[in-house]
Design an enzyme around this catalytic site. Structure first.
Site, PDB file in Angstrom:
ATOM      1  N   VAL A  14       0.846  -1.119   0.097  1.00 12.21           N
ATOM      2  CA  VAL A  14       0.171   0.100   0.071  1.00 12.21           C
ATOM      3  C   VAL A  14       0.730   1.144  -0.017  1.00 12.21           C
ATOM      4  CG1 VAL A  14      -1.808   1.281   1.210  1.00 12.21           C
ATOM      5  CG2 VAL A  14      -1.871  -1.429   1.310  1.00 12.21           C
ATOM      6  N   LYS A 105      -7.816  -2.184   9.110  1.00 11.76           N
ATOM      7  CA  LYS A 105      -8.842  -2.716   9.546  1.00 11.76           C
ATOM      8  C   LYS A 105      -8.892  -3.655  10.686  1.00 11.76           C
ATOM      9  CE  LYS A 105      -7.071  -5.225   6.074  1.00 11.76           C
ATOM     10  NZ  LYS A 105      -6.881  -5.253   4.686  1.00 11.76           N
ATOM     11  N   VAL A 132     -11.682  -0.804   4.183  1.00 11.81           N
ATOM     12  CA  VAL A 132     -12.800  -1.736   3.577  1.00 11.81           C
ATOM     13  C   VAL A 132     -12.689  -1.526   2.132  1.00 11.81           C
ATOM     14  CG1 VAL A 132     -15.140  -2.586   3.451  1.00 11.81           C
ATOM     15  CG2 VAL A 132     -14.071  -1.482   5.872  1.00 11.81           C
ATOM     16  N   GLY A 134     -10.649  -1.880  -0.490  1.00 13.19           N
ATOM     17  CA  GLY A 134      -9.535  -1.294  -1.265  1.00 13.19           C
ATOM     18  C   GLY A 134      -9.964   0.039  -1.849  1.00 13.19           C
ATOM     19  N   GLY A 187       0.222  -9.021  -4.230  1.00 11.70           N
ATOM     20  CA  GLY A 187       0.128  -7.851  -3.096  1.00 11.70           C
ATOM     21  C   GLY A 187      -1.252  -7.723  -2.535  1.00 11.70           C
ATOM     22  N   ASP A 201     -10.058 -11.215   7.684  1.00 14.31           N
ATOM     23  CA  ASP A 201      -9.969  -9.971   7.411  1.00 14.31           C
ATOM     24  C   ASP A 201     -11.338  -9.551   6.971  1.00 14.31           C
ATOM     25  OD1 ASP A 201      -8.131  -7.789   5.657  1.00 14.31           O
ATOM     26  OD2 ASP A 201      -9.795  -8.524   4.314  1.00 14.31           O
ATOM     27  N   LYS A 205     -13.706  -6.464   8.182  1.00 15.42           N
ATOM     28  CA  LYS A 205     -14.366  -5.370   7.483  1.00 15.42           C
ATOM     29  C   LYS A 205     -15.985  -5.362   7.580  1.00 15.42           C
ATOM     30  CE  LYS A 205     -10.864  -5.857   3.967  1.00 15.42           C
ATOM     31  NZ  LYS A 205     -10.336  -6.720   2.803  1.00 15.42           N
ATOM     32  N   GLY A 302      -4.483  -4.588  -3.540  1.00 12.30           N
ATOM     33  CA  GLY A 302      -3.636  -4.082  -4.372  1.00 12.30           C
ATOM     34  C   GLY A 302      -2.876  -2.492  -4.363  1.00 12.30           C
TER      35      GLY A 302
HETATM   36  P1  NAP Z   1       3.032  -4.857   3.838  1.00  8.61           P
HETATM   37  O1  NAP Z   1       3.297  -5.169   2.236  1.00  8.61           O
HETATM   38  O2  NAP Z   1       3.527  -6.003   4.613  1.00  8.61           O
HETATM   39  O3  NAP Z   1       3.833  -3.609   4.193  1.00  8.61           O
HETATM   40  C1  NAP Z   1       4.110  -3.174   5.454  1.00  8.61           C
HETATM   41  C2  NAP Z   1       5.081  -2.088   5.598  1.00  8.61           C
HETATM   42  O4  NAP Z   1       5.179  -1.640   6.938  1.00  8.61           O
HETATM   43  C3  NAP Z   1       6.300  -2.590   5.320  1.00  8.61           C
HETATM   44  O5  NAP Z   1       7.014  -1.554   4.576  1.00  8.61           O
HETATM   45  C4  NAP Z   1       7.184  -2.797   6.671  1.00  8.61           C
HETATM   46  O6  NAP Z   1       8.597  -2.437   6.493  1.00  8.61           O
HETATM   47  C5  NAP Z   1       6.459  -1.692   7.445  1.00  8.61           C
HETATM   48  N1  NAP Z   1       6.315  -2.246   8.937  1.00  8.61           N
HETATM   49  C6  NAP Z   1       5.741  -3.198   9.401  1.00  8.61           C
HETATM   50  N2  NAP Z   1       5.774  -3.365  10.604  1.00  8.61           N
HETATM   51  C7  NAP Z   1       6.700  -2.290  10.867  1.00  8.61           C
HETATM   52  C8  NAP Z   1       7.391  -1.802  12.286  1.00  8.61           C
HETATM   53  N3  NAP Z   1       7.044  -2.366  13.456  1.00  8.61           N
HETATM   54  N4  NAP Z   1       8.271  -0.749  12.283  1.00  8.61           N
HETATM   55  C9  NAP Z   1       8.372  -0.087  11.050  1.00  8.61           C
HETATM   56  N5  NAP Z   1       7.743  -0.568   9.842  1.00  8.61           N
HETATM   57  C10 NAP Z   1       6.779  -1.698   9.790  1.00  8.61           C
HETATM   58  O7  NAP Z   1       1.513  -4.544   3.987  1.00  8.61           O
HETATM   59  P2  NAP Z   1       0.476  -3.744   2.901  1.00  8.61           P
HETATM   60  O8  NAP Z   1      -0.080  -4.899   2.109  1.00  8.61           O
HETATM   61  O9  NAP Z   1       1.280  -2.626   2.330  1.00  8.61           O
HETATM   62  O10 NAP Z   1      -0.729  -3.335   4.014  1.00  8.61           O
HETATM   63  C11 NAP Z   1      -0.505  -2.427   4.902  1.00  8.61           C
HETATM   64  C12 NAP Z   1      -1.884  -2.102   5.678  1.00  8.61           C
HETATM   65  O11 NAP Z   1      -2.864  -1.846   4.757  1.00  8.61           O
HETATM   66  C13 NAP Z   1      -2.161  -3.413   6.509  1.00  8.61           C
HETATM   67  O12 NAP Z   1      -3.122  -2.922   7.554  1.00  8.61           O
HETATM   68  C14 NAP Z   1      -3.316  -3.983   5.651  1.00  8.61           C
HETATM   69  O13 NAP Z   1      -4.211  -4.688   6.117  1.00  8.61           O
HETATM   70  C15 NAP Z   1      -4.029  -2.801   4.789  1.00  8.61           C
HETATM   71  N6  NAP Z   1      -4.588  -2.972   3.445  1.00  8.61           N
HETATM   72  C16 NAP Z   1      -3.715  -3.436   2.544  1.00  8.61           C
HETATM   73  C17 NAP Z   1      -4.196  -3.827   1.365  1.00  8.61           C
HETATM   74  C18 NAP Z   1      -3.615  -4.642   0.282  1.00  8.61           C
HETATM   75  O14 NAP Z   1      -4.109  -4.772  -0.793  1.00  8.61           O
HETATM   76  N7  NAP Z   1      -2.329  -4.912   0.396  1.00  8.61           N
HETATM   77  C19 NAP Z   1      -5.399  -3.258   1.065  1.00  8.61           C
HETATM   78  C20 NAP Z   1      -6.226  -2.678   1.976  1.00  8.61           C
HETATM   79  C21 NAP Z   1      -5.639  -2.540   3.336  1.00  8.61           C
HETATM   80  P3  NAP Z   1       9.764  -3.511   5.910  1.00  8.61           P
HETATM   81  O15 NAP Z   1       9.354  -3.171   4.301  1.00  8.61           O
HETATM   82  O16 NAP Z   1      10.958  -2.880   6.156  1.00  8.61           O
HETATM   83  O17 NAP Z   1       9.355  -4.754   6.337  1.00  8.61           O
HETATM   84  N1  HSE Z   2      -5.744  -8.729   2.034  1.00  4.64           N
HETATM   85  C1  HSE Z   2      -6.919  -7.850   1.823  1.00  4.64           C
HETATM   86  C2  HSE Z   2      -7.732  -8.363   0.570  1.00  4.64           C
HETATM   87  C3  HSE Z   2      -6.318  -6.503   1.263  1.00  4.64           C
HETATM   88  O1  HSE Z   2      -7.375  -9.630   0.201  1.00  4.64           O
HETATM   89  O2  HSE Z   2      -8.898  -8.109   0.710  1.00  4.64           O
HETATM   90  C4  HSE Z   2      -7.524  -5.414   1.243  1.00  4.64           C
HETATM   91  O3  HSE Z   2      -8.156  -5.031   2.250  1.00  4.64           O
END
Ligand code: NAP
Ligand code: HSE
Length: 434
Positions: A14, A105, A132, A134, A187, A201, A205, A302
């Site tokens: 993200v 979430k 919620v 995306g 992702g 998850d 939501k 994503g």
């Molecule tokens: P991710 O790819 O695992 O990225 C997490 C990032 O946070 C990484 O850069 C990590 O650092 C950093 N991080 C984690 N713990 C840390 C700590 N203790 N101190 C400092 N930095 C820390 O996760 P993501 O998919 O981007 O998701 C992030 C958030 O958005 C989550 O709450 C997820 O539920 C939400 N979300 C994700 C999506 C999706 O499509 N992926 C959609 C909606 C919401 P490093 O890179 O150095 O490890």
């Molecule tokens: N892991 C979550 C999903 C990311 O697949 O919907 C978006 O919230």
């Protein structure tokens, strides 16, 4: 034009999306927000990790205090995930008067009240559209555009990973494991994909959506949850025979003042619009008493779709006025006290796949038990070789029944000598009003 400094907590899927949007849509963002936005610090765990985006090294830090103690940083965007230290960092940022955007979430569903109250007491803005579905503006939709309605029901495909997996299993015959690998590479999946595939998850939501739509506090434990790990290709084949599709559906209904909230794999009619939501797309069907049926559709996970919601939240904060001292809470989740209808009280139709010994009287015994519990059958399919001693698959589809009747009947069916296994039970939703 005033410059405003932003900090990112996290540069994963993200965070990368947020960075790319701020870079590629800079002119639109500046013109629409009225500010020259600059990301001045990004918190990560590992400074040396390859990120796939061209971020100047001097912006990256592993020390949160560099962000907290920088008074010129006005907005903190939390996209690191998890409970701690994300909670602590947001609380400390708000104490220092910084506005918050988050996509978290899990934290909102389990401890959101503390964060909302802190935002209120410190007079800062707290936005969470990306938490919620995306890129779909469902939070804004419920909080602002649908407030004239009594919402009666919502049905959502609100997890991109599981929808991607079920789509790949249905359309390309991929195995569960291959499909999950694809969702992780793209992702979509959480850092621990158990949260996606076991339904947590979507449970978080649905708790957030229900709380907003029904103006009530929701204990996430009151949202019934089942994941998709027990769904097999054979269930999808049977679903096709019944002109159905299998989706991980999040359902909330207000039934005579009681809220019924559940997330579970669900068979839905093939010709329903939700059945045609594939890949990482999400969709939410809202039934309001004034607007009628309303459907939201878009990418639910994503980097760019989620980044779109995060950056829009940031622009909203800028438009509402980061220097305003009249900031109003947008969270109204304590207007009503709703009772909860537990899963045992839910009414549904059921698909029941069993393995039975193929001998006369099996079906009679099973239907007898169902009849004793006031459950009537809609259809029965038996498949398999009629060879002595071998098991055959017997699939039953019931008419509408109360879940507790099904639970009690299944307990008795298990006792039959001829029934070797209840392989799967999947609820069927045909979107009829109660
Ligand atoms: P991710 O790819 O695992 O990225 C997490 C990032 O946070 C990484 O850069 C990590 O650092 C950093 N991080 C984690 N713990 C840390 C700590 N203790 N101190 C400092 N930095 C820390 O996760 P993501 O998919 O981007 O998701 C992030 C958030 O958005 C989550 O709450 C997820 O539920 C939400 N979300 C994700 C999506 C999706 O499509 N992926 C959609 C909606 C919401 P490093 O890179 O150095 O490890
Ligand atoms: N892991 C979550 C999903 C990311 O697949 O919907 C978006 O919230």
């Amino acid at each position: 034009m005033e410059k405003v400094k932003i900090a990112l907590l996290g540069l994963g899927n993200v965070g990368r999306g947020v960075w790319m949007i701020l870079d590629s849509n800079k002119e639109e963002i500046v013109k629409r927000s009225g500010y020259d936005v600059e990301i001045s610090k990004i918190l990560v765990r590992d400074k040396d990790k390859e990120r796939g985006v061209d971020v100047p090294k001097e912006l990256i830090t592993t020390d949160f205090n560099e962000i907290l103690n920088d008074e010129s940083i006005k907005i903190v965007i939390e996209v690191m995930g998890g409970i701690e230290p994300a909670r602590d960092y947001m609380i400390k940022s708000m104490e220092k008067g910084k506005h918050i955007v988050t996509a978290n979430k899990m934290l909102l569903a389990t401890g959101g009240d503390e964060l909302f109250e802190m935002a209120d007491s410190k007079g800062v803005m707290f936005q969470y559209e990306a938490s919620v579905a995306g890129g779909i503006p469902i939070i804004q939709g419920i909080n602002e555009s649908l407030t004239a309605n009594k919402i009666k029901e919502m049905y959502g495909i609100i997890n991109g990973t599981t929808n991607y997996i079920l789509s790949k299993m249905e359309l390309e015959n991929l195995s569960f494991e291959e499909a999950l690998k694809g969702a992780t590479e793209k992702g979509y999946a959480e850092a621990d994909p158990t949260s996606d595939i076991e339904g947590f998850d979507a449970q978080y939501k649905l708790a957030i959506l229900s709380s907003l739509a029904f103006g009530t506090k929701i204990d996430v434990e009151n949202v019934y949850r089942e994941g998709i790990t027990h769904i097999q290709s054979i269930d999808m084949e049977y679903a096709k025979e019944f002109k159905m599709a299998v989706k991980l559906l999040a359902i909330v209904k207000d039934v005579n003042g009681k809220l019924e909230m559940r997330v579970h794999p669900t068979m839905i009619p093939r010709n329903h619009p939700l059945a045609n939501v594939y890949d990482s797309f999400n969709s939410v069907l809202v039934k309001g008493n004034a607007v009628g049926d309303l459907m939201f559709y878009g990418r639910g996970a994503g980097d760019l779709p989620t980044g779109s919601a995060v950056v829009s939240d940031m622009i909203n904060i800028l438009k509402l006025g980061i220097h305003s001292d009249n900031i109003q809470s947008v969270v109204k989740n304590n207007l009503w006290d709703k009772k909860i209808r537990s899963i045992e009280g839910v009414h549904s139709k059921y698909y029941i796949r069993t393995s039975v010994v193929d001998e006369p009287g099996v079906l009679r015994d099973i239907t007898g038990i169902l009849g004793d519990h006031d459950i009537s059958l809609r259809s029965v399919i038996q498949k398999g070789q009629n060879k002595k001693g071998e098991l055959v698959t017997l699939v039953l589809v019931t008419h509408r029944a109360k879940e507790i009747q099904i639970i009690d009947a299944i307990d008795e069916i298990y006792e039959l000598r001829t029934v070797k296994k209840i392989d799967n039970i999947i609820r069927i939703e045909e979107f009829e009003e109660e």
